[in-house]
Design an enzyme around this catalytic site. Structure first.
Site, PDB file in Angstrom:
ATOM      1  CG  ASP A   1      -9.657   0.204   4.982  1.00 32.74           C
ATOM      2  OD1 ASP A   1      -9.195  -0.229   3.962  1.00 32.74           O
ATOM      3  OD2 ASP A   1      -8.933   0.128   6.002  1.00 32.74           O
TER       4      ASP A   1
ATOM      5  CE  LYS B   1      -3.929  -2.389   2.355  1.00 29.99           C
ATOM      6  NZ  LYS B   1      -4.581  -2.530   3.372  1.00 29.99           N
TER       7      LYS B   1
ATOM      8  CD  GLN C   1      -3.706  -4.350   6.361  1.00 29.81           C
ATOM      9  OE1 GLN C   1      -3.842  -3.254   5.847  1.00 29.81           O
ATOM     10  NE2 GLN C   1      -4.018  -5.336   5.823  1.00 29.81           N
TER      11      GLN C   1
HETATM   12  N1  GUN Z   1      -7.185  -6.679   5.943  1.00 30.94           N
HETATM   13  C1  GUN Z   1      -7.248  -7.581   4.757  1.00 30.94           C
HETATM   14  N2  GUN Z   1      -7.876  -6.438   3.963  1.00 30.94           N
HETATM   15  C2  GUN Z   1      -8.091  -5.365   4.546  1.00 30.94           C
HETATM   16  C3  GUN Z   1      -8.388  -3.988   3.921  1.00 30.94           C
HETATM   17  O1  GUN Z   1      -8.805  -3.828   2.876  1.00 30.94           O
HETATM   18  N3  GUN Z   1      -8.222  -2.768   4.911  1.00 30.94           N
HETATM   19  C4  GUN Z   1      -7.536  -3.153   6.028  1.00 30.94           C
HETATM   20  N4  GUN Z   1      -7.658  -2.009   7.055  1.00 30.94           N
HETATM   21  N5  GUN Z   1      -7.512  -4.258   6.522  1.00 30.94           N
HETATM   22  C5  GUN Z   1      -7.316  -5.462   5.753  1.00 30.94           C
END
Ligand code: GUN
Length: 288
Positions: free
Chosen positions: A120, A53, A97
């Protein structure tokens, strides 16, 4: 006839090039979008997602910062950090996350993130807006899937979309986004009876369960569009999906691969949401 493969990596590159230009324009207006990602603990999969990311941000010109916290961080400590990010005017997007260590309630953290920075798309306010058809931050994986289908000019209105999996991150919201596009949506999950009979009715079949190759040709109607959200590791360490590609590809009209399918689009939509958040926050700042 063989299916058309929808390459998420190629579509993602195209979107990212467009966003790069958009960011150059924004910079001239004095807007420099910034994303802060918070990771708690040492989960290797989470660490690699977070790295991907922040690398994607850097590549197109979004400022990114990663806050790494120890696995024994308390809920209150994390709440305090998120609250300070809410107040920080240089931070436009906040991403914590998931999953979080068990001493921290995910819903408490998600609800602490300001909906204005919720890139998100997990905050209940954001989800409520999506549910009622308002413009908001759409969750990244579901949003990326809609973009992949639209990229091929595949009609959605009136089509039967079957979603296998009901997670808060993918299954539930992806069905909602397709409903907003006037599809007829069916959700299937671990307690669904006669799964095969239902998936065989799908014009668009979306699979997000995390079970390696569970969807074979017999689950798929001839000519269906098949979207594979699964990320599983084979014995040889390579990534593969929930769909048995070799078996399904001859039956489907379109299919997404794993890797290079949905994954790169998820990150691309995060970049999109971060730019959107920056625009909205800076606009608000200038009016007030
Ligand atoms: N864990 C797995 N996919 C995601 C996501 O799209 N966002 C976040 N914050 N955690 C995740």
């Amino acid at each position: 006839m063989a299916a058309t493969v929808i390459w998420g990596n190629e579509l993602a590159s195209k979107f990212r090039e467009e966003m790069k230009l958009e960011l150059e324009g924004l910079k001239k207006e004095g807007i420099e979008p910034g994303l802060t990602v918070v990771i708690v603990g040492e989960d290797p999969a989470s660490k690699s997602y977070v790295k991907a990311k922040s690398k994607a941000c850097e590549q197109i010109g979004i400022r990114s910062k990663v806050i790494e916290l120890p696995a024994d961080t308390t809920e209150q400590e994390l709440v305090t950090i998120v609250q300070s990010l809410n107040k920080d005017e240089t931070v436009h997007g906040i991403l914590v996350q998931l999953p979080l260590p068990k001493q921290i309630r995910e819903e408490v953290i998600i609800e602490t993130i300001s909906p204005e920075k919720d890139v998100d798309g997990f905050h209940p306010t954001t989800i409520g807006k999506m549910l009622t058809g308002q413009d908001t931050f759409f969750p990244c994986t579901p949003f990326g899937i809609v973009k992949m289908v639209q990229s091929q000019n595949i009609p959605i209105e009136g089509k039967h979309v079957v979603v296998v999996g009901r997670s808060n991150i993918v299954g539930k919201p992806v069905g909602q986004l397709f409903l907003n596009e006037n599809a007829t949506v069916t959700y299937c999950h671990s307690r669904t009876k006669n799964l095969k009979e239902i998936t065989r009715q799908a014009d668009i079949l979306i699979v997000a369960v995390g079970r390696i190759h569970m969807i074979t040709a017999e689950y798929v109607k001839e000519g269906a569009v098949v979207i594979d959200v699964g990320v599983n590791r084979k014995d040889d360490g390579k990534l593969t999906g929930d769909v048995d590609f070799a078996s399904v590809e001859p039956v489907a009209s379109y299919i997404t691969p794993v890797p290079k399918g949905v994954g790169p689009m998820t990150i691309t939509m995060l970049l999109h949401n971060t730019i959107k958040a920056a625009r909205l926050l800076e606009q608000k700042e200038r009016i007030s």
